[in-house]
Motif scaffolding. Sequence first.
Motif, PDB file in Angstrom:
ATOM      1  N   TYR A  12     -12.702 -21.127 -43.191  1.00 26.54           N
ATOM      2  CA  TYR A  12     -11.631 -21.649 -42.437  1.00 26.54           C
ATOM      3  C   TYR A  12     -11.366 -23.123 -42.437  1.00 26.54           C
ATOM      4  CZ  TYR A  12      -7.487 -21.721 -39.136  1.00 26.54           C
ATOM      5  OH  TYR A  12      -6.563 -21.983 -38.602  1.00 26.54           O
ATOM      6  N   GLU A  13     -12.766 -23.636 -42.105  1.00 27.76           N
ATOM      7  CA  GLU A  13     -12.767 -25.097 -42.294  1.00 27.76           C
ATOM      8  C   GLU A  13     -12.341 -25.880 -43.650  1.00 27.76           C
ATOM      9  OE1 GLU A  13     -13.820 -27.365 -39.659  1.00 27.76           O
ATOM     10  OE2 GLU A  13     -13.699 -25.609 -38.675  1.00 27.76           O
ATOM     11  N   TYR A  14     -12.357 -25.033 -44.623  1.00 27.61           N
ATOM     12  CA  TYR A  14     -11.753 -25.692 -45.996  1.00 27.61           C
ATOM     13  C   TYR A  14     -10.244 -25.011 -46.120  1.00 27.61           C
ATOM     14  CZ  TYR A  14     -16.560 -26.966 -47.051  1.00 27.61           C
ATOM     15  OH  TYR A  14     -17.755 -27.517 -47.181  1.00 27.61           O
ATOM     16  N   GLY A  15      -9.794 -24.450 -45.236  1.00 33.59           N
ATOM     17  CA  GLY A  15      -8.425 -24.163 -45.306  1.00 33.59           C
ATOM     18  C   GLY A  15      -8.198 -22.670 -45.717  1.00 33.59           C
ATOM     19  N   ILE A  16      -9.023 -21.727 -45.864  1.00 34.07           N
ATOM     20  CA  ILE A  16      -8.449 -20.512 -46.259  1.00 34.07           C
ATOM     21  C   ILE A  16      -9.040 -19.598 -45.152  1.00 34.07           C
ATOM     22  CG2 ILE A  16      -9.310 -18.552 -47.858  1.00 34.07           C
ATOM     23  CD1 ILE A  16      -9.633 -20.647 -49.951  1.00 34.07           C
ATOM     24  N   GLU A  17      -8.204 -18.597 -44.841  1.00 39.22           N
ATOM     25  CA  GLU A  17      -8.267 -17.757 -43.883  1.00 39.22           C
ATOM     26  C   GLU A  17      -8.189 -16.480 -44.452  1.00 39.22           C
ATOM     27  OE1 GLU A  17      -6.646 -16.420 -39.412  1.00 39.22           O
ATOM     28  OE2 GLU A  17      -5.414 -17.618 -40.781  1.00 39.22           O
ATOM     29  N   TRP A  18      -9.280 -15.466 -44.516  1.00 38.16           N
ATOM     30  CA  TRP A  18      -9.718 -14.256 -45.220  1.00 38.16           C
ATOM     31  C   TRP A  18      -8.922 -13.102 -44.341  1.00 38.16           C
ATOM     32  CZ3 TRP A  18     -10.561 -14.510 -50.327  1.00 38.16           C
ATOM     33  CH2 TRP A  18     -11.215 -15.682 -50.608  1.00 38.16           C
ATOM     34  N   GLU A  19      -8.134 -12.310 -44.915  1.00 39.19           N
ATOM     35  CA  GLU A  19      -7.859 -11.074 -44.454  1.00 39.19           C
ATOM     36  C   GLU A  19      -8.830 -10.014 -44.442  1.00 39.19           C
ATOM     37  OE1 GLU A  19      -4.163  -7.857 -44.506  1.00 39.19           O
ATOM     38  OE2 GLU A  19      -3.924 -10.003 -45.329  1.00 39.19           O
ATOM     39  N   LYS A  20      -9.095  -9.342 -43.651  1.00 41.53           N
ATOM     40  CA  LYS A  20     -10.154  -8.385 -43.634  1.00 41.53           C
ATOM     41  C   LYS A  20      -9.640  -7.071 -44.445  1.00 41.53           C
ATOM     42  CE  LYS A  20     -11.213  -7.481 -39.129  1.00 41.53           C
ATOM     43  NZ  LYS A  20     -11.634  -7.096 -38.055  1.00 41.53           N
ATOM     44  N   ALA A  21     -10.315  -6.867 -45.423  1.00 43.01           N
ATOM     45  CA  ALA A  21     -10.065  -5.944 -46.559  1.00 43.01           C
ATOM     46  C   ALA A  21     -10.246  -4.297 -45.929  1.00 43.01           C
ATOM     47  CB  ALA A  21     -10.816  -6.006 -47.680  1.00 43.01           C
ATOM     48  N   LYS A  22      -9.605  -3.447 -46.522  1.00 43.66           N
ATOM     49  CA  LYS A  22      -9.810  -2.069 -46.114  1.00 43.66           C
ATOM     50  C   LYS A  22     -10.953  -1.563 -46.872  1.00 43.66           C
ATOM     51  CE  LYS A  22      -7.332   2.423 -45.939  1.00 43.66           C
ATOM     52  NZ  LYS A  22      -6.139   3.037 -46.192  1.00 43.66           N
ATOM     53  N   ASN A  23     -12.061  -0.801 -46.037  1.00 39.47           N
ATOM     54  CA  ASN A  23     -13.368  -0.697 -46.479  1.00 39.47           C
ATOM     55  C   ASN A  23     -13.727   0.763 -46.434  1.00 39.47           C
ATOM     56  OD1 ASN A  23     -15.559  -1.144 -47.831  1.00 39.47           O
ATOM     57  ND2 ASN A  23     -16.711  -1.777 -46.005  1.00 39.47           N
ATOM     58  N   ASP A  24     -12.635   1.802 -46.697  1.00 39.44           N
ATOM     59  CA  ASP A  24     -12.733   3.127 -46.821  1.00 39.44           C
ATOM     60  C   ASP A  24     -13.141   3.454 -48.214  1.00 39.44           C
ATOM     61  OD1 ASP A  24     -12.522   5.799 -47.122  1.00 39.44           O
ATOM     62  OD2 ASP A  24     -10.430   5.953 -45.901  1.00 39.44           O
ATOM     63  N   LYS A  25     -14.560   3.633 -48.357  1.00 40.74           N
ATOM     64  CA  LYS A  25     -15.117   4.027 -49.585  1.00 40.74           C
ATOM     65  C   LYS A  25     -14.556   4.958 -50.488  1.00 40.74           C
ATOM     66  CE  LYS A  25     -19.632   1.128 -48.285  1.00 40.74           C
ATOM     67  NZ  LYS A  25     -20.978   1.450 -48.608  1.00 40.74           N
ATOM     68  N   ARG A  26     -14.578   6.157 -49.651  1.00 42.13           N
ATOM     69  CA  ARG A  26     -14.333   7.470 -50.753  1.00 42.13           C
ATOM     70  C   ARG A  26     -13.099   7.250 -51.149  1.00 42.13           C
ATOM     71  NH1 ARG A  26     -15.179  13.654 -48.656  1.00 42.13           N
ATOM     72  NH2 ARG A  26     -14.284  14.850 -50.412  1.00 42.13           N
ATOM     73  N   ALA A  27     -11.921   6.821 -50.083  1.00 40.32           N
ATOM     74  CA  ALA A  27     -10.554   6.813 -50.720  1.00 40.32           C
ATOM     75  C   ALA A  27     -10.468   5.568 -51.805  1.00 40.32           C
ATOM     76  CB  ALA A  27      -9.648   6.513 -49.482  1.00 40.32           C
ATOM     77  N   GLY A  28     -11.319   4.592 -51.580  1.00 43.07           N
ATOM     78  CA  GLY A  28     -11.237   3.418 -52.432  1.00 43.07           C
ATOM     79  C   GLY A  28     -11.689   3.842 -53.819  1.00 43.07           C
TER      80      GLY A  28
END
Length: 469
Positions: free
Chosen positions: A351-367
């Motif tokens: 975030y200090e470099y200007g990028i705010e990451w969105e938390k990804a969905k981590n449902d492994k089996r469905a993924g």
Amino acid sequence: MDVNISYRDGEGNITAPLDHQEEFHLFTGWSKHQVLAGSLGTGKTEAMCMEAIHQSAAFQGNLGLMGRKVLDSFKKSTLIQLLDLGQGFIQKHRAQDREIIFKNRSKIVYMALDDSRDSIQRIKSMNLGWFAFDQIEEMTEATFIAAAGQMRRKNAMRCSFHTSNPAGHDWVWKRWKKNKEKQNKKKGDYRLIETMTWQPDAPPPETDEEVKLYSDNPHLPADYIKHLLSMPDQWVNRYVYCSWDDFAGLVYPEFKEETHSVKPFTIPKWWNHYVVYDYGYRNPTSILFAAADDEGTIYVYDLIYVSEHTIEMIVPKVERRLKQGINYTFLADPSIVRTERDGNSVADEWYEYGIEWEKAKNDKRAGFERVSAYLKLDENNKSKLLFFKTLNMKPLIEEIVDYKWKELKHGFESRNLPEEPVKKNDHAMDCLRYLVHYVEDSDSPTEQSDDYGLWGIFGKSKKNSWMSA
């Protein structure tokens, strides 16, 4: 010294080597690292043991390393053949020290060749003239590299020679099989010899005479080959026909490089664009760059895949890939928000470099299921997940073709198959899962973007910001 060591048949009579065994001896040393791969009953281990004795006899005071991943397997098969072939030349077998000493002071050390720290450290303490791994596909590439780094004995050929059964597109396939035709034509590092117990287009043999026509080992009995051919197809392909295309246990068997790789093209700015991040330091950092069209087809067009890189070092690599006028969605492994010892998180530093990451969905089996569905071909022979055919994409392709489910341990075969992949070389695979999850749950693009995307959307003061100019 002169040593008379010969191949023998089941009755103990001296026989000539089979064609592939003779080729194995002829080219050992001409190529630095040679593998005799193939099917059951073709004399691979016998040839390796014979070459080990030749190397020990040819150079006085030589030192060789042999073994298998599991030491007990080596003792019950390889060691028995080695001691039998070396009769008359072996001076002493120190079973407790796992050493074979020859009359010319040459020595063979044998051990379990797993990837444990003790095993690797013991290998690194040796001054080797040669090494030979039985069933090299069972071992890790790190074990091979450790042994290759110790071949520095002056009075020796300094080579390695191994046996293998095909095990899909693993690290052995990459080093020896993938470029076999090119490598086998010239003197170099790698050479592969392949054998078949039986030719795929031949009917099962009824007589021993037929075996001589269709097998690389004409001495095998017909009923033995008929028994092998009665096994499941996947098993027969690997252990009888010497096929490297083993898709058993793959997480994504739908993937075919020739089908899922496309020639790069200019991606429209109005498509939905994604940057997907899996954090690592000693393990690789993986960052995918992808876009989805109005039909939901995903094109992964670029990849950052680096080890031992700080975020500060990665930022410029990301910067070079971001285009003005595109609104990117930034997705990341949810663990990056976890607070570290200094009170900050990986997400805070980005975030200090200007990028705010969105938390990804981590449902492994469905993924896993969603990625598989996107890789499947429709009635028009098209896939919804495609990859640009560029050099940058190589680590992702290597991961996906070797991404396998965990195997059940011996003795637990009656249990349900595991639903977790092997946790190794999966960093781009995690990104792929995050990406497909998000696209599947999102709307398709409908019109061209008029804004400048990420430029100016973050209000926080940025450290060395490359986006706030």
